[in-house]
Scaffold this motif. Structure first.
Motif, short mmCIF file in Angstrom:
data_model
loop_
_atom_site.label_atom_id
_atom_site.label_comp_id
_atom_site.label_asym_id
_atom_site.label_seq_id
_atom_site.Cartn_x
_atom_site.Cartn_y
_atom_site.Cartn_z
N SER A 238 0.83 -1.20 0.00
CA SER A 238 0.00 0.00 0.00
C SER A 238 0.87 1.26 0.00
N GLY A 239 1.94 1.25 0.82
CA GLY A 239 2.85 2.38 0.83
C GLY A 239 3.57 2.55 -0.49
N HIS A 246 2.96 9.34 -6.14
CA HIS A 246 3.41 10.60 -5.53
C HIS A 246 2.54 11.05 -4.36
N ASP A 247 1.84 10.12 -3.74
CA ASP A 247 1.10 10.43 -2.51
C ASP A 247 2.01 10.08 -1.33
N ALA A 253 2.70 7.15 6.00
CA ALA A 253 1.78 6.68 7.04
C ALA A 253 1.69 5.15 7.05
N GLN A 254 1.61 4.53 5.86
CA GLN A 254 1.50 3.07 5.79
C GLN A 254 2.79 2.40 6.27
N TRP A 255 3.93 2.94 5.86
CA TRP A 255 5.20 2.34 6.28
C TRP A 255 5.46 2.56 7.77
N GLU A 256 4.96 3.67 8.31
CA GLU A 256 5.13 3.91 9.74
C GLU A 256 4.38 2.87 10.58
N LYS A 257 3.30 2.33 10.05
CA LYS A 257 2.59 1.27 10.77
C LYS A 257 3.47 0.01 10.87
#
Length: 424
Positions: A238-239, A246-247, A253-257
């Motif tokens: 997803s990340g 380019h979002d 945010a996805q990788w921080e999870k």
């Protein structure tokens, strides 16, 4: 008996498919390590050539002793850093001896266990002749036939979770993306609602389309996260999908999870944090600081950790197309080394360099993941040029093929570089 032998062979082959490729150095970690080593070798080649140029300039009296000494120390320190990065890489050497042993041991052990616990007399003695030693080897054609049989069975029995996982991973190991797409078009609507299967097939379909996630890959990722919000592979995909479009806020945010589920001492912690900070830098967000004890690894093999208080340099995101003039194609040859440099306007050490083969041209280039050879803030404009090196060295020589130098911004897109002249 025939059905039994087919099923037994398929199971053994599936087990070998999961074990043998990583032992032969064909796994994702080995490919990542090889790419990182290739970038480090490119940097070391350029640094060595820069040192030779510096020695020549000093001998000719074009630079003062103090400037010579300072530049030499900088080059030597950079070379030591890159050499340390090479040694710190994962040990991706293929374990061929172990792989060969496994190839022979698994079938032999399977037969031995069957002879002890099974019913050998149930087989037809007339047709069960000993196979020659080479029979332990499975040809690509045989493996393809087994995969087709598995796909046909899943069409009739779509609820077989393990079968779907084996099918997807078999396609991935064989790099048979066209076969995966054809199978998906035929039976993809019957895929089980299972996060592991959804994530595996999303990854496979995205790879088959050149890492494009629009359509089925994004849909499968979203469904996997509905079923398992903390599914690591689904979060990673997803990340990546968000990063490609380019979002960068969503990518971070996805990788921080994922990062939240790891300990700072984990080997993957540093590389994930580096990816997060790359996304945050591209999105204009503040970087996350690594906690004490985190094992850091930069993008493309460069160390991501910086001295405390040092400002992170702006990312080099230059992209474009490199081509070779048609009249020079024969002169270049397909195996000649091509260097693509991004330099400061005043010259000196390149900011970054890419190494390619002439046979790959024309090619779309991207400096986003290129090894940075000099740190610090990027200038407003940089000089970009390319050269086909006839001798394989980074220093220009007579007879090399080269392009004009183009002045662009570090984040310029759609830059066209054409190698169209012979160096005199």
């Amino acid at each position: 008996m025939t059905v039994f032998l087919i099923l037994a062979t398929l199971l053994v082959a599936g087990a070998l498919l999961l074990v043998i490729p990583p032992m032969l150095g064909a796994g994702a970690k080995a490919r990542e390590h090889a790419a990182r080593q290739e970038q480090v070798r490119t940097v070391l080649i350029v640094l060595r050539e820069q040192l030779a140029e510096l020695e020549a300039d000093h001998a000719a009296g074009r630079i003062a002793d103090a400037e010579y000494q300072r530049s030499r120390e900088e080059l030597e320190q950079r070379a030591l850093t890159e050499a340390g990065t090479t040694e710190a890489g994962v040990d991706a050497a293929p374990a061929r001896a172990w792989a060969l042993g496994v190839v022979f041991a698994v079938p032999v052990l399977a037969v031995a266990v069957y002879l002890v616990l099974g019913t050998p007399e149930g087989l037809d003695p007339a047709s069960a002749r000993p196979a020659p030693e080479a029979g332990h080897q499975i040809t690509p054609e045989q493996m393809q036939a087994m995969v087709v049989q598995l796909a046909d069975r899943l069409e009739r029995q779509p609820d077989d979770v393990q079968g779907w996982m084996m099918l997807g991973r078999s396609f991935a190991v064989m790099q048979n993306f066209q076969g995966a797409l054809a199978t998906w078009a035929k039976i993809g609507t019957k895929i089980p609602d299972h996060p592991d299967i959804l994530a595996d097939w999303a990854d496979l379909l995205a790879g088959a389309s050149g890492r494009k996630f629009e359509g089925d890959p994004d849909r499968l990722i979203a469904r996997a996260l509905e079923l398992a919000p903390n599914h690591v592979k689904a979060l990673a995909l997803s990340g990546t999908s968000a990063f490609v479009r380019h979002d960068y806020a969503t990518a971070s945010a996805q990788w921080e999870k994922i990062l939240a589920s790891l300990q700072p001492g984990d080997g993957a912690y540093g590389s994930i944090l580096a990816s997060i900070n790359e996304a945050r830098a591209k999105g204009g967000m503040a970087a996350l600081s690594p906690p004490a004890g985190a094992q850091m690894a930069g993008i493309g093999g460069a160390p991501a950790a910086r001295e405390e208080g040092a400002a992170a340099s702006a990312p080099l995101t230059l992209r474009g197309r490199l081509s070779l003039a048609p009249e020079l194609v024969q002169q270049a040859g397909s195996d000649a080394t091509v260097f693509l440099f991004a330099r400061p306007l005043q010259g000196g050490m390149p900011i970054a360099a890419l190494r390619l083969r002439a046979g790959e041209l024309p090619v779309e280039f991207d400096f986003a993941n290129a090894q940075r050879m000099s740190q610090g803030p990027l200038p407003e404009q940089i000089a970009v040029g390319a050269r086909v090196s006839k001798g394989g060295g980074a220093t220009a020589a007579a007879g090399d093929l080269e392009s004009q130098t183009v002045l662009v911004a570090p984040d310029a897109q759609g830059v066209s570089i054409v190698i169209d002249r012979v160096r005199k």
